[in-house]
Design an enzyme around this catalytic site. Structure first.
Site, PDB file in Angstrom:
ATOM      1  N   SER A 264       5.125  -2.540   8.625  1.00  0.00           N
ATOM      2  CA  SER A 264       5.615  -1.742   7.683  1.00  0.00           C
ATOM      3  C   SER A 264       4.354  -1.124   6.487  1.00  0.00           C
ATOM      4  O   SER A 264       3.325  -1.837   7.028  1.00  0.00           O
ATOM      5  CB  SER A 264       6.415  -2.341   6.592  1.00  0.00           C
ATOM      6  OG  SER A 264       5.713  -3.343   5.944  1.00  0.00           O
ATOM      7  N   LYS A 265       4.462  -0.422   5.711  1.00  0.00           N
ATOM      8  CA  LYS A 265       3.280   0.267   5.298  1.00  0.00           C
ATOM      9  C   LYS A 265       2.542  -0.717   4.355  1.00  0.00           C
ATOM     10  O   LYS A 265       1.258  -0.447   4.171  1.00  0.00           O
ATOM     11  CB  LYS A 265       3.792   1.437   4.479  1.00  0.00           C
ATOM     12  CG  LYS A 265       4.502   1.276   3.379  1.00  0.00           C
ATOM     13  CD  LYS A 265       4.977   2.746   2.575  1.00  0.00           C
ATOM     14  CE  LYS A 265       5.423   2.410   1.182  1.00  0.00           C
ATOM     15  NZ  LYS A 265       5.866   3.689   0.355  1.00  0.00           N
ATOM     16  N   ARG A 266       3.248  -1.788   3.906  1.00  0.00           N
ATOM     17  CA  ARG A 266       2.507  -2.822   3.121  1.00  0.00           C
ATOM     18  C   ARG A 266       1.698  -3.786   3.828  1.00  0.00           C
ATOM     19  O   ARG A 266       0.887  -4.342   3.407  1.00  0.00           O
ATOM     20  CB  ARG A 266       3.440  -3.318   2.297  1.00  0.00           C
ATOM     21  CG  ARG A 266       4.417  -2.524   1.364  1.00  0.00           C
ATOM     22  CD  ARG A 266       4.247  -2.724  -0.294  1.00  0.00           C
ATOM     23  NE  ARG A 266       4.670  -2.056  -1.086  1.00  0.00           N
ATOM     24  CZ  ARG A 266       3.999  -1.574  -1.743  1.00  0.00           C
ATOM     25  NH1 ARG A 266       2.752  -1.889  -2.168  1.00  0.00           N
ATOM     26  NH2 ARG A 266       4.311  -0.354  -2.619  1.00  0.00           N
TER      27      ARG A 266
END
Ligand code: GLU
Length: 509
Positions: A264-266
């Site tokens: 995920s982007k995090r």
């Protein structure tokens, strides 16, 4: 494959920066198009205005350009099937939704958000947590299937908010073939009556996507696995319009390095690697780091991405873009999720850095900072350092002693490796250096080895101390090459300065 000309699209929504997985989708589309002498286009899917993020479209175009994934049609690029931004095609969609209503394949629904919440809550209290607007429940709702036609007309005339929903048939198996997954069968009883159009005049993703893929003559829909659940609805829509379905290929997910869930982007900055092609700064000033700014070469990034879910069937790992185009096939894309490997990504970068000419690398270093060395010297430094560097920046930091005298000395290694007799050896070596008339790596090496042989010393007894004195650090490229690069005078000066530094360190200890 059919004889229909290959036309594929990358259709991002401008809801933020482009995740690495999105770049891979674009890349596979691009490779597939070029492999089949087809067209790769980009379409911006911005029908969901609530999720629109300013700057995202420019980010996407810029990132693709950095990667070298060049669409031939798209916003700002022209093409015969434009506009390529859905909000600019807004007027096109309504007649299609109305056509479906006229043919009893879709219907108006007037239920308010509160009505829908109430239904969901009621269902929940009855033990059904996933209430859906579907072929069963629609009969109890406020829509053009349950209300008298006169009332529907009245509501529409009065400007009552509505949505247009797909009228999913009851209990029908939808079958379609996916080029990666094979046959997929879904029963319509598991599907809801998706919203196709809203009274704000905007289509939803599903309607716009199908209308655009059809009117843009898209032959293959190559997209992420997260869209697989939408595919049966899309197949139904093609059927409802009486259009031929494009071929589908749903790409595997990109997984975290431990294989535990979707990347995920995090994850990136949390786990220490970028998940975005280029830096993205949010409106709040939060930075998500990108491969470009970390110093990755686009070729390395693309090469790594290409092999994340696809394999060539050989052991070849390094591919130019041309080679990828030649080798790529959807048949060799795997169904299983692909684990992202940050270490392997660095390895690709190393290979690409090494493959660059010294002149190119030298230019990159000059772009990073002002360097007061001649091109010839700078290129020599590149030649010396590139085997040990991952990023251009590493040459500046790890090879700092090639740009000027060392300012720091590795005290720990010096204390560990320095023997009582070492200084005397270095002094003797210094007088040999002083006597050399030719100062090439080769003559230095021969003299050094002769000196060791005469003294009956192993190479480690003097070479590492020599390195420490000259460079301040315990590892680096060949010492004879470094010596040649520095030149006799500089080597002599550094031997004096370095010995003094070593004395100081040993004294302190
Ligand atoms: N707009 C969708 C996305 O953001 C495109 C999905 C598709 O390719 O159909 O990924």
């Amino acid at each position: 494959m059919s004889s229909v000309p290959v036309r594929v699209r990358f259709a991002p929504s401008p809801t933020g920066p482009l995740h690495m997985g999105g770049v891979r989708t674009a890349l596979y589309n691009y490779l597939f198009a070029l492999k089949h002498n087809g067209t790769f286009l980009i379409r911006i899917e911005d029908t969901d205005q609530t999720r629109f993020v300013p700057g995202a479209q420019d980010y996407i175009m810029d990132a693709l350009q950095w990667c070298g994934i060049m669409p031939t049609e798209g916003p700002g690029l022209g093409g015969n099937y434009g506009p390529y931004v859905q909000s600019e095609r807004k007027e096109m969609y309504k007649p299609y939704a109305e056509q479906l209503i006229a043919e009893d394949k879709a219907y108006y629904a007037f239920d308010s958000a509160e009505d829908l919440d109430r239904m969901r809550d009621q269902a929940k209290t009855m033990g059904m947590p996933n209430w859906q607007y579907n072929s069963v429940t629609r009969s109890g709702m406020r829509n053009s299937l349950t209300l008298p036609q006169s009332e529907v007309e009245q509501l529409l005339a009065a400007g009552e908010p509505y949505v247009i929903r797909m009228k999913m048939p009851r209990n029908r198996d939808i079958r379609f073939h996916d080029l990666i997954r094979g046959w997929v069968v879904v029963n319509t009883n598991n599907l809801d009556d998706k919203v196709l159009f809203k009274s704000d005049g905007m289509p939803t993703y599903h309607l716009a996507n199908i209308v655009d893929d059809h009117t843009m003559a898209i032959s293959h829909v190559i997209r992420g696995e997260e869209w697989l659940p939408s595919a049966p609805l899309h197949v139904m829509l093609y059927e409802a319009f009486g259009w031929d379905c494009p071929e589908f290929a749903h790409l595997p997910l990109l997984l975290r390095p431990d294989g535990n869930g979707k990347l995920s982007k995090r994850d990136g900055d949390r786990l220490g690697f970028p998940v975005f092609p280029t830096n993205w700064i949010t409106a709040e000033g939060e930075l998500y780091s990108g491969y470009r700014e970390k110093g990755y070469l686009p070729g390395a990034f693309i090469n790594m991405l290409a092999l994340l879910g696809w394999n060539p069937g050989t052991t070849q790992e390094i591919f130019t873009l041309e080679e990828l185009i030649e080798a790529f096939s959807l048949e060799r894309v795997s169904k299983a999720g692909a684990k992202f490997d940050p270490e392997k990504t660095k390895w690709f970068q190393q290979q690409y850095l090494r493959a660059q000419s010294d002149a190119t690398l030298a230019e990159q270093l000059r772009a990073l900072q002002t360097i007061e060395l001649s091109d010839a010297d700078l290129q020599q430094i590149c030649a010396l350092m590139k085997e040990r560097a991952t990023f251009p920046q590493d040459i500046l930091t790890d090879g700092a002693y090639l740009f000027g005298r060392p300012t720091a000395f590795d005290a720990e290694t010096i204390r560990k490796k320095w023997k009582p007799e070492t200084a005397a050896y270095i002094q003797e070596w210094k007088s040999i250096v002083n006597s050399l008339t030719e100062f090439s790596a080769q003559t230095i090496e021969v003299s050094f080895k002769t000196f060791l042989a005469e003294k009956q010393l192993g190479i480690g007894a003097v070479l590492l101390p020599y390195r420490l004195v000259l460079t301040g650090v315990g590892a680096g490229p060949g010492m004879f090459e470094i010596s040649q690069f520095l030149g006799k005078e500089e080597v002599l000066t550094r031997l004096d300065l370095g010995l003094a530094e070593v004395e100081k360190i040993l004294h302190e200890a």
